[in-house]
Design a protein around this motif. Structure first.
Motif, PDB file in Angstrom:
ATOM      1  N   GLU A 251       5.799   7.337   0.394  1.00 53.56           N
ATOM      2  CA  GLU A 251       6.787   6.262   0.295  1.00 53.56           C
ATOM      3  C   GLU A 251       6.679   5.286   1.454  1.00 53.56           C
ATOM      4  OE1 GLU A 251      10.580   8.082  -0.043  1.00 53.56           O
ATOM      5  OE2 GLU A 251      10.243   8.722  -2.099  1.00 53.56           O
ATOM      6  N   ALA A 252       6.080   5.716   2.576  1.00 55.04           N
ATOM      7  CA  ALA A 252       5.955   4.849   3.747  1.00 55.04           C
ATOM      8  C   ALA A 252       4.735   3.937   3.675  1.00 55.04           C
ATOM      9  CB  ALA A 252       5.893   5.693   5.017  1.00 55.04           C
ATOM     10  N   LEU A 253       3.887   4.120   2.676  1.00 53.91           N
ATOM     11  CA  LEU A 253       2.712   3.256   2.556  1.00 53.91           C
ATOM     12  C   LEU A 253       3.148   1.815   2.292  1.00 53.91           C
ATOM     13  CD1 LEU A 253       0.357   5.477   0.395  1.00 53.91           C
ATOM     14  CD2 LEU A 253       0.127   4.936   2.812  1.00 53.91           C
ATOM     15  N   PRO A 254       2.503   0.855   2.931  1.00 54.63           N
ATOM     16  CA  PRO A 254       2.907  -0.542   2.741  1.00 54.63           C
ATOM     17  C   PRO A 254       2.625  -1.029   1.319  1.00 54.63           C
ATOM     18  CG  PRO A 254       0.917  -0.415   4.083  1.00 54.63           C
ATOM     19  CD  PRO A 254       1.394   0.985   3.864  1.00 54.63           C
ATOM     20  N   HIS A 255       3.598  -1.712   0.736  1.00 52.91           N
ATOM     21  CA  HIS A 255       3.492  -2.284  -0.613  1.00 52.91           C
ATOM     22  C   HIS A 255       3.067  -1.230  -1.634  1.00 52.91           C
ATOM     23  CE1 HIS A 255       2.929  -5.752   2.141  1.00 52.91           C
ATOM     24  NE2 HIS A 255       3.914  -6.201   1.404  1.00 52.91           N
ATOM     25  N   ARG A 256       3.692  -0.099  -1.587  1.00 53.70           N
ATOM     26  CA  ARG A 256       3.350   1.050  -2.427  1.00 53.70           C
ATOM     27  C   ARG A 256       3.354   0.700  -3.918  1.00 53.70           C
ATOM     28  NH1 ARG A 256       6.613   5.128  -4.760  1.00 53.70           N
ATOM     29  NH2 ARG A 256       5.457   7.065  -5.059  1.00 53.70           N
ATOM     30  N   GLU A 257       4.384  -0.014  -4.367  1.00 51.70           N
ATOM     31  CA  GLU A 257       4.492  -0.351  -5.796  1.00 51.70           C
ATOM     32  C   GLU A 257       3.323  -1.210  -6.263  1.00 51.70           C
ATOM     33  OE1 GLU A 257       7.036  -0.947  -3.606  1.00 51.70           O
ATOM     34  OE2 GLU A 257       8.107   0.898  -4.080  1.00 51.70           O
ATOM     35  N   PHE A 258       2.907  -2.150  -5.426  1.00 47.63           N
ATOM     36  CA  PHE A 258       1.768  -2.998  -5.773  1.00 47.63           C
ATOM     37  C   PHE A 258       0.522  -2.158  -5.997  1.00 47.63           C
ATOM     38  CE2 PHE A 258      -2.108  -5.040  -4.200  1.00 47.63           C
ATOM     39  CZ  PHE A 258      -2.234  -6.071  -5.103  1.00 47.63           C
TER      40      PHE A 258
END
Length: 95
Positions: A66-73
């Motif tokens: 969840e901490a990954l940047p721009h996860r949804e993208f």
């Protein structure tokens, strides 16, 4: 003491160790521009992920993936690319 010689296109030319007397004089030019570009992009991606992860963890209190940047993208990207390739294929066939 052993003397081992390797010949072939995958080995460095004689003296190609990068030190004195090695490499460029014999035509060994180092990395190609494309290899250099890929290394720079990989380095930038590592910095992007590392800084974004640290930011999301410290500022927003997120952890794990969840901490990954721009996860949804990044989760949606494979389906978007697949749809774009399928549409391009359809357009090419219709021409």
């Amino acid at each position: 003491e052993y003397d081992i010689t390797f010949r072939g296109p995958a080995v460095c030319p004689i003296g190609g160790g990068g030190g004195p007397g090695g490499g460029e004089e014999e035509g060994w030019g180092g990395l190609s521009w494309f290899s250099s570009l890929l290394l720079v992009l990989l380095g930038l991606a590592a910095v992007y992920i590392g800084v974004g992860y640290a930011y999301n963890k410290n500022v927003h209190g997120l952890s794990g993936t969840e901490a990954l940047p721009h996860r949804e993208f990044w989760l949606e990207l494979p389906s978007v690319l697949s749809e774009a390739c399928a549409r391009t294929g359809r357009e090419v066939r219709d021409v």
